[in-house]
Design a protein around this motif. Structure first.
Motif, short mmCIF file in Angstrom:
data_model
loop_
_atom_site.label_atom_id
_atom_site.label_comp_id
_atom_site.label_asym_id
_atom_site.label_seq_id
_atom_site.Cartn_x
_atom_site.Cartn_y
_atom_site.Cartn_z
N ASN A 382 -7.10 4.88 -18.38
CA ASN A 382 -6.20 4.38 -17.35
C ASN A 382 -6.98 4.64 -15.95
O ASN A 382 -7.15 3.72 -15.09
CB ASN A 382 -5.08 5.51 -16.97
CG ASN A 382 -4.06 5.35 -18.12
OD1 ASN A 382 -4.05 4.24 -18.68
ND2 ASN A 382 -3.32 6.34 -18.33
N ALA A 385 -9.29 1.46 -15.80
CA ALA A 385 -8.45 0.14 -15.58
C ALA A 385 -8.13 0.36 -14.03
O ALA A 385 -8.05 -0.85 -13.55
CB ALA A 385 -7.03 0.44 -16.41
N GLU A 386 -7.84 1.39 -13.50
CA GLU A 386 -7.43 1.65 -12.03
C GLU A 386 -8.82 1.14 -11.22
O GLU A 386 -8.72 0.46 -10.18
CB GLU A 386 -7.23 2.93 -11.80
CG GLU A 386 -6.89 3.12 -10.28
CD GLU A 386 -5.66 2.39 -10.03
OE1 GLU A 386 -5.59 2.05 -8.62
OE2 GLU A 386 -4.83 2.07 -10.76
N THR A 387 -10.04 1.41 -11.86
CA THR A 387 -11.36 1.18 -11.21
C THR A 387 -11.58 -0.37 -11.41
O THR A 387 -11.90 -0.96 -10.12
CB THR A 387 -12.49 1.89 -11.82
OG1 THR A 387 -12.30 3.36 -11.81
CG2 THR A 387 -13.77 1.60 -11.15
N PHE A 388 -11.02 -1.07 -12.49
CA PHE A 388 -11.23 -2.32 -12.48
C PHE A 388 -10.33 -3.30 -11.53
O PHE A 388 -10.81 -4.23 -10.97
CB PHE A 388 -11.00 -2.92 -13.95
CG PHE A 388 -11.17 -4.20 -14.26
CD1 PHE A 388 -12.28 -4.72 -14.40
CD2 PHE A 388 -9.96 -4.89 -14.25
CE1 PHE A 388 -12.40 -6.34 -14.65
CE2 PHE A 388 -10.00 -6.26 -14.86
CZ PHE A 388 -11.41 -7.11 -14.61
N ARG A 389 -9.21 -2.73 -11.41
CA ARG A 389 -8.32 -3.53 -10.60
C ARG A 389 -8.56 -3.21 -8.98
O ARG A 389 -8.68 -4.16 -8.19
CB ARG A 389 -6.82 -2.79 -10.87
CG ARG A 389 -6.18 -3.36 -12.20
CD ARG A 389 -4.68 -2.84 -11.83
NE ARG A 389 -4.41 -1.47 -11.84
CZ ARG A 389 -4.36 -0.61 -12.99
NH1 ARG A 389 -4.32 -1.01 -14.09
NH2 ARG A 389 -3.98 0.40 -12.95
N SER A 390 -9.29 -2.22 -8.84
CA SER A 390 -9.64 -1.90 -7.21
C SER A 390 -10.92 -2.67 -7.07
O SER A 390 -11.13 -3.23 -5.86
CB SER A 390 -10.05 -0.50 -7.27
OG SER A 390 -8.91 0.43 -7.38
N ARG A 392 -11.53 -5.77 -8.19
CA ARG A 392 -10.90 -7.03 -8.15
C ARG A 392 -10.34 -7.36 -6.93
O ARG A 392 -10.38 -8.46 -6.21
CB ARG A 392 -9.87 -7.32 -9.37
CG ARG A 392 -10.48 -7.50 -10.59
CD ARG A 392 -9.64 -7.92 -11.96
NE ARG A 392 -9.24 -9.23 -11.57
CZ ARG A 392 -7.95 -10.04 -12.31
NH1 ARG A 392 -7.63 -9.33 -13.23
NH2 ARG A 392 -7.62 -11.26 -11.97
N ARG A 393 -9.78 -6.48 -6.26
CA ARG A 393 -8.93 -6.43 -5.23
C ARG A 393 -9.93 -6.58 -3.83
O ARG A 393 -9.87 -7.53 -3.13
CB ARG A 393 -8.21 -5.16 -4.78
CG ARG A 393 -6.73 -5.34 -5.53
CD ARG A 393 -5.61 -4.20 -4.95
NE ARG A 393 -6.05 -2.92 -5.05
CZ ARG A 393 -5.83 -2.27 -6.15
NH1 ARG A 393 -4.92 -2.70 -7.06
NH2 ARG A 393 -6.29 -0.88 -6.01
#
Length: 398
Positions: A382, A385-390, A392-393
């Motif tokens: 998790n 995944a949170e790092t990856f989404r950050s 991409r933003r």
């Protein structure tokens, strides 16, 4: 020596003069009767057989059959001894319908000695089996408290008051020298005495109904208290018989299967049959020594026939004793086998239970570890995944 204690709530009352025809009217006041439960004790430290240092002027007749009325008993004693009575007390127990006991106080010890010598071991009636058992008493006490009456004085042991049970004990234990037979508890003299009074004899007569332990109900290794008739299991079961001894101090217990009597205080058997072997052996050795010292050849002296009879009697006793001990040994070995097999089954059950618990504990512990690792990996996933989404933003904004 013997000590008598009577549990009684009734007062002593004179015997009705009309029931005693054999005694002069002037002597009737010395005759009295009383109701109560008898507790007979003997010294535990020495032989109870009479000797010159243990006699007294008080005599106790253990059991008189009920077919003898008070007048019949006085006739049995005879007019000569009647003049020497200082006091005579008939003691009845409502629970003993087949017999009563007699306590006699003489004018002096010489009179008591003569009565004991003439009547101890004598049949009450020529055609009947019952015989007169007489004991010398140190003293007699009366108590209205059942617990006090049944508690042995210091240095004393309680013994049965049933004449058949007394004869089953060896002479040094019971103080009884005379016996009519080996008393297998199925002989006619036992049937005459027991009626419904002695619970021990009643158990032994009822061969179709085997008694069970009063506490746990087991049928195996059952012992009967010779004093009160309590039925308990042996030490290789639950040990309720030995617990009864510790609670009540009733030390004599009869093995229902072998009819051997065990003394918990002396830690040995005190059955009369066990004692006869040594006495017969010593008598034969004494006769053989006397014969050899006189003639040197038993076949030429006058005791040859006596030795043959003694030898046959000795051999029959040996065979009976060997058979008895073989059966006893077989019984004890079988009991021990069952006892140790039960221990093995119990140990195996405990081992299997321990293994099952250990496996379950290990499994539970492993699953907890895996669950913890899974939760840890989930948290890391998790976080990634949170790092990856950050990331991409940020790229999209730029």
């Amino acid at each position: 020596m013997f000590f008598l204690r009577v549990h009684s709530v009734d007062a002593e009352s004179p015997v009705d003069p009309e029931t005693v025809f054999s005694a002069p009217q002037s002597q009737n006041p010395k005759f009295s009767e009383r109701r109560g439960v008898l507790h007979l004790f003997r010294t535990a430290s020495q032989s109870s057989l009479p000797n010159s240092n243990s006699l007294s002027s008080h005599l106790f007749i253990v059991a008189v059959p009920n077919y003898l009325s008070f007048d019949d008993f006085i006739r049995f004693c005879g007019p000569h001894h009647l003049d020497q009575f200082h006091r005579l007390l008939f003691i009845r127990n409502d629970g003993m319908e087949d017999r009563y006991s007699v306590l006699i106080e003489f004018v002096d010890q010489l009179a008591a000695d003569g009565f004991h010598s003439n009547f101890d071991g004598k049949k009450f009636s020529p055609g009947e089996a019952e015989i007169c058992h007489i004991l010398f008493l140190i003293s007699v006490e009366y108590s209205e408290c059942e617990e006090v009456a049944g508690t042995p004085p210091a240095g004393f042991t309680e013994i049965p008051t049933c004449p058949v049970c007394l004869e089953r004990l060896d002479p040094d234990t019971s103080g009884i020298l005379t016996t009519l037979c080996d008393h297998s508890f199925q002989c006619p003299c036992v049937s005459k005495w027991t009626y419904l009074s002695c619970q021990v004899c009643r158990f032994c007569q009822q061969q179709d109904e085997k008694p069970t332990c009063f506490i746990c109900g087991t049928l195996d290794d059952v012992w009967v208290c010779m004093i009160c008739g309590f039925v308990g299991c042996g030490r290789y079961k639950e040990g309720h018989a030995i617990r009864h001894w510790k609670d009540t101090q009733h030390c004599y217990s009869l093995d229902f299967r072998t009819q051997q009597i065990w003394d918990y205080v002396g830690d040995n058997y005190v059955h009369r049959l066990n004692q006869d072997q040594s006495k017969t052996d010593s008598k034969s050795e004494e006769m053989r020594f006397r014969c050899m010292s006189q003639e040197g050849d038993c076949g030429t002296c006058e005791c040859h026939e006596d030795l043959e009879v003694s030898g046959a009697f000795f051999n029959s006793k040996v065979e009976a004793i060997v058979d008895e001990y073989n059966r006893l040994l077989t019984s004890q070995l079988e009991t021990q086998r069952q006892y140790y097999e039960s221990l093995l089954v119990e140990a195996k059950s405990k081992a299997e239970s321990s293994i099952s618990e250990a496996v379950e504990k290990a499994t539970t512990s492993g699953m907890l570890d895996i669950q913890n690792e899974l939760e840890k990996c989930t948290e890391e996933r998790n976080a990634v995944a949170e790092t990856f989404r950050s990331g991409r933003r940020l790229i999209a904004i730029s």
